[in-house]
Design an enzyme around this catalytic site. Structure first.
Site, PDB file in Angstrom:
ATOM      1  N   LYS A 170       0.858  -1.183   0.000  1.00  0.00           N
ATOM      2  CA  LYS A 170       0.000   0.000   0.000  1.00  0.00           C
ATOM      3  C   LYS A 170       0.893   1.231   0.000  1.00  0.00           C
ATOM      4  O   LYS A 170       1.434   1.632   1.022  1.00  0.00           O
ATOM      5  CB  LYS A 170      -0.927   0.059   1.212  1.00  0.00           C
ATOM      6  CG  LYS A 170      -1.992   1.174   1.065  1.00  0.00           C
ATOM      7  CD  LYS A 170      -2.386   1.824   2.370  1.00  0.00           C
ATOM      8  CE  LYS A 170      -1.475   2.926   2.797  1.00  0.00           C
ATOM      9  NZ  LYS A 170      -1.504   4.143   1.935  1.00  0.00           N
ATOM     10  N   GLY A 201      -4.627   3.084  -1.780  1.00  0.00           N
ATOM     11  CA  GLY A 201      -5.585   3.502  -0.768  1.00  0.00           C
ATOM     12  C   GLY A 201      -4.974   4.404   0.279  1.00  0.00           C
ATOM     13  O   GLY A 201      -3.787   4.743   0.218  1.00  0.00           O
ATOM     14  N   ASP A 202      -5.796   4.781   1.243  1.00  0.00           N
ATOM     15  CA  ASP A 202      -5.316   5.629   2.328  1.00  0.00           C
ATOM     16  C   ASP A 202      -5.148   4.811   3.606  1.00  0.00           C
ATOM     17  O   ASP A 202      -5.451   3.610   3.641  1.00  0.00           O
ATOM     18  CB  ASP A 202      -6.260   6.820   2.551  1.00  0.00           C
ATOM     19  CG  ASP A 202      -7.694   6.413   2.858  1.00  0.00           C
ATOM     20  OD1 ASP A 202      -7.918   5.233   3.208  1.00  0.00           O
ATOM     21  OD2 ASP A 202      -8.585   7.266   2.756  1.00  0.00           O
ATOM     22  N   PRO A 204      -6.690   5.092   6.757  1.00  0.00           N
ATOM     23  CA  PRO A 204      -7.898   4.606   7.443  1.00  0.00           C
ATOM     24  C   PRO A 204      -8.608   3.480   6.708  1.00  0.00           C
ATOM     25  O   PRO A 204      -9.246   2.631   7.353  1.00  0.00           O
ATOM     26  CB  PRO A 204      -8.781   5.869   7.493  1.00  0.00           C
ATOM     27  CG  PRO A 204      -7.821   7.012   7.441  1.00  0.00           C
ATOM     28  CD  PRO A 204      -6.721   6.546   6.537  1.00  0.00           C
ATOM     29  N   GLY A 205      -8.515   3.457   5.382  1.00  0.00           N
ATOM     30  CA  GLY A 205      -9.186   2.417   4.616  1.00  0.00           C
ATOM     31  C   GLY A 205      -8.343   1.169   4.447  1.00  0.00           C
ATOM     32  O   GLY A 205      -8.539   0.154   5.124  1.00  0.00           O
ATOM     33  N   VAL A 206      -7.343   1.247   3.586  1.00  0.00           N
ATOM     34  CA  VAL A 206      -6.519   0.077   3.258  1.00  0.00           C
ATOM     35  C   VAL A 206      -5.479  -0.203   4.337  1.00  0.00           C
ATOM     36  O   VAL A 206      -5.261  -1.350   4.736  1.00  0.00           O
ATOM     37  CB  VAL A 206      -5.842   0.273   1.892  1.00  0.00           C
ATOM     38  CG1 VAL A 206      -4.856  -0.849   1.601  1.00  0.00           C
ATOM     39  CG2 VAL A 206      -6.894   0.340   0.788  1.00  0.00           C
ATOM     40  N   GLY A 207      -4.826   0.840   4.847  1.00  0.00           N
ATOM     41  CA  GLY A 207      -3.784   0.628   5.848  1.00  0.00           C
ATOM     42  C   GLY A 207      -4.300  -0.076   7.083  1.00  0.00           C
ATOM     43  O   GLY A 207      -3.706  -1.056   7.564  1.00  0.00           O
ATOM     44  N   GLU A 245       9.935   2.274  10.468  1.00  0.00           N
ATOM     45  CA  GLU A 245      10.927   3.345  10.303  1.00  0.00           C
ATOM     46  C   GLU A 245      10.132   4.632  10.345  1.00  0.00           C
ATOM     47  O   GLU A 245       9.344   4.918   9.444  1.00  0.00           O
ATOM     48  CB  GLU A 245      11.695   3.171   8.987  1.00  0.00           C
ATOM     49  CG  GLU A 245      12.922   4.080   8.889  1.00  0.00           C
ATOM     50  CD  GLU A 245      12.631   5.356   8.150  1.00  0.00           C
ATOM     51  OE1 GLU A 245      12.460   6.400   8.844  1.00  0.00           O
ATOM     52  OE2 GLU A 245      12.579   5.346   6.916  1.00  0.00           O
ATOM     53  N   CYS A 279      13.436  11.893   6.316  1.00  0.00           N
ATOM     54  CA  CYS A 279      13.403  11.558   7.734  1.00  0.00           C
ATOM     55  C   CYS A 279      14.765  11.729   8.400  1.00  0.00           C
ATOM     56  O   CYS A 279      14.839  11.940   9.605  1.00  0.00           O
ATOM     57  CB  CYS A 279      12.883  10.138   7.926  1.00  0.00           C
ATOM     58  SG  CYS A 279      13.753   8.899   6.942  1.00  0.00           S
ATOM     59  N   GLU A 379       9.505  17.501  14.084  1.00  0.00           N
ATOM     60  CA  GLU A 379       9.986  17.228  12.733  1.00  0.00           C
ATOM     61  C   GLU A 379       9.249  18.147  11.772  1.00  0.00           C
ATOM     62  O   GLU A 379       8.038  18.022  11.568  1.00  0.00           O
ATOM     63  CB  GLU A 379       9.740  15.762  12.378  1.00  0.00           C
ATOM     64  CG  GLU A 379      10.333  15.363  11.043  1.00  0.00           C
ATOM     65  CD  GLU A 379      10.163  13.875  10.761  1.00  0.00           C
ATOM     66  OE1 GLU A 379      11.051  13.290  10.133  1.00  0.00           O
ATOM     67  OE2 GLU A 379       9.136  13.305  11.165  1.00  0.00           O
TER      68      GLU A 379
END
Length: 474
Positions: A170, A201-202, A204-207, A245, A279, A379
């Site tokens: 994803k 996907g985003d 909330p949906g796929v993650g 990470e 990062c 950050e």
């Protein structure tokens, strides 16, 4: 506008089951450039089922076959390098020259390192009276960010394949085009169906569906610490392995023995190369108080010479931030720094002079910063550098370590000083005198910067279980 409206599941491009259309905005033009379909839990179920069905056979393939497969993928990846770079430049604003050399180039480095690691990895070893066996962990979910899309995708996919796992990727919905092209690369290279699956996907949906899925054995996530905490909580109910990470607030420790000009140049180059959206960007520059003025002047000169420009044009300029939300966040933090008493040396709020469109940020420098200020703690993820003066080496080490993060650190100085300071920095990676990331060396952080390691043999081991066979095993 590019359209990637299908997911890649079980070796085929398929329609979403109930997904919604999503447009990606070009951050340089503020116009739609790509459209995808945000997937659903039903799409995740289908992809996980395909990966689970493919695991038994793929996990038993020989090392030689997996090496050959990775080499075929690498060859096709190189063939699509220009397409990948164009997608990255268009969707997240990285200048095309950097997109080709560093963004796409990072993927080449990770494939090469994974192939070398696989060829030399000891899958079986004798320990005492037992045999220790390393084997594929199973079905893995790979959730990747937008800022270095090919770097993070390949840093996960290559070792996961090398270890014999099957997977669902994803990518970020902010930079999905390069991931779709990457899926085309794997398809053409002959990856068996079900081994690699792509569900756009985003979070909330796929993650969320992936991290909580009972048939997913491991989640490898790269993103913010806030999101990483949510991933870990979601995965906890099924006790799956979680590799992360996460964020960083890296110090650049300029020691008394350092060449100030070279140290400033090396620090700022690492921050500006991706408009601060890295990062490991060393945005906290710690300098001896007696040399703060010299460092300020060198940094101001370099920032003044740094131009922003069209990501699709060749040149040494920097691009915009990825989207309006990130632009607004960085603008807010710049204003916070000014409000908390840091001295604005160059840059500041607003777009660069003459720029009216796009999420471009002025390269910005603050001096006289104390480590308790917001701009020294959070950050920022933009082209913003803070100069923090220190009185002696002990204070420099204390301030460098005074952060909830521990992803990386940078040290400039003579060999004796560096050998004394580097081991005391609480970070997973310490870059010395301009050293750059190495795709064979472990990549990962301490504290709230995550857990586990990527790259080379360390990334390969991350995607394996370890089994003890105790007794007569031949």
């Amino acid at each position: 506008m590019k359209s990637y409206l299908k997911h890649y599941i079980d070796g085929a491009w398929v329609d979403s089951d109930g997904g919604t259309r999503h447009e990606v905005i070009n951050p340089a033009t503020e116009e739609a450039c790509t459209e995808i379909t945000l997937g659903t839990a039903a799409d995740v179920d289908r992809a996980v089922a395909a990966a689970r069905a493919a695991f038994d056979s793929f996990s038993q393939t020989s090392v030689e076959k997996r090496v050959a497969l990775l080499e075929a993928i690498l060859a096709e990846y190189k063939n699509r390098a220009d397409d990948l770079a164009t997608a990255i430049a268009t969707e997240m604003g990285c200048p095309i020259a950097i997109a080709k050399m560093a963004q796409v180039g990072a993927g080449i480095g990770h494939f090469t390192a994974a192939i070398d690691a696989l060829k030399n990895f000891e899958f079986t070893e004798k320990v005492g009276r037992s045999t220790v066996v390393h084997e594929a962990i199973g079905v893995v979910a790979l959730i990747t960010p937008w800022n270095w899309p090919m770097n993070q995708i390949v840093a996960k996919v290559a070792p996961a394949l090398a270890a014999g796992n099957t997977m669902i990727l994803k990518p970020s919905e902010e930079c999905p085009g390069s991931a779709a092209i990457f899926a085309e690369v794997l398809d053409k290279a002959g990856v068996p169906k079900g081994v690699f699956n792509l569900v756009q996907g985003d979070g909330p949906g796929v993650g969320s569906a992936l991290t909580a899925h009972p048939e997913v054995d491991m989640v490898s996530f790269t993103g913010s610490t806030r999101a990483g905490i949510m991933v870990a909580k979601s995965a906890a109910d099924t006790v799956k392995r979680v590799h992360q990470e996460l964020g960083g607030k890296s110090p650049s420790v300029v020691l008394e023995s350092a060449d100030i000009g070279k140290a400033v140049q090396g620090t700022l180059m690492s921050v500006l190369v991706n408009s601060g959206q890295s990062c490991i960007a060393p945005t906290r520059m710690l300098v001896p108080a007696s040399k703060q003025g010299e460092a300020i002047e060198a940094a101001k000169a370099m920032m003044a010479a740094t131009q922003t420009g069209d990501p699709m044009e060749e040149g040494r300029h920097i691009g915009p931030l990825v989207n309006k939300a990130q632009f607004d966040k960085v603008q807010g933090l710049i204003r916070t720094g000014m409000g908390e008493g840091a001295k604005l040396e160059i840059g500041g709020p607003g777009r660069p002079d003459g720029v009216e469109t796009g999420y471009f940020v002025k390269p910005t420098l603050f001096s006289g910063v104390t480590n308790d200020m917001t701009i020294a703690r959070e950050e920022i993820f933009g082209p913003v550098v803070t100069i923090i003066p220190y009185k002696d080496e002990e204070e420099a080490i204390r301030v460098a370590n005074d952060t909830e993060y521990g992803l990386s650190a940078v040290v400039f100085g003579d060999a004796e000083s560096v050998r004394r300071v580097a081991p005391r920095l609480r970070a997973g990676m310490v870059y010395v005198n301009g050293g750059q990331p190495d795709p064979s060396a472990p990549f990962g952080g301490y504290k709230q910067s995550g857990n586990g390691r990527e790259y080379g043999k360390f990334g390969l081991a991350e995607f394996m279980e370890v089994k003890s066979v105790i007794g007569d095993y031949g």
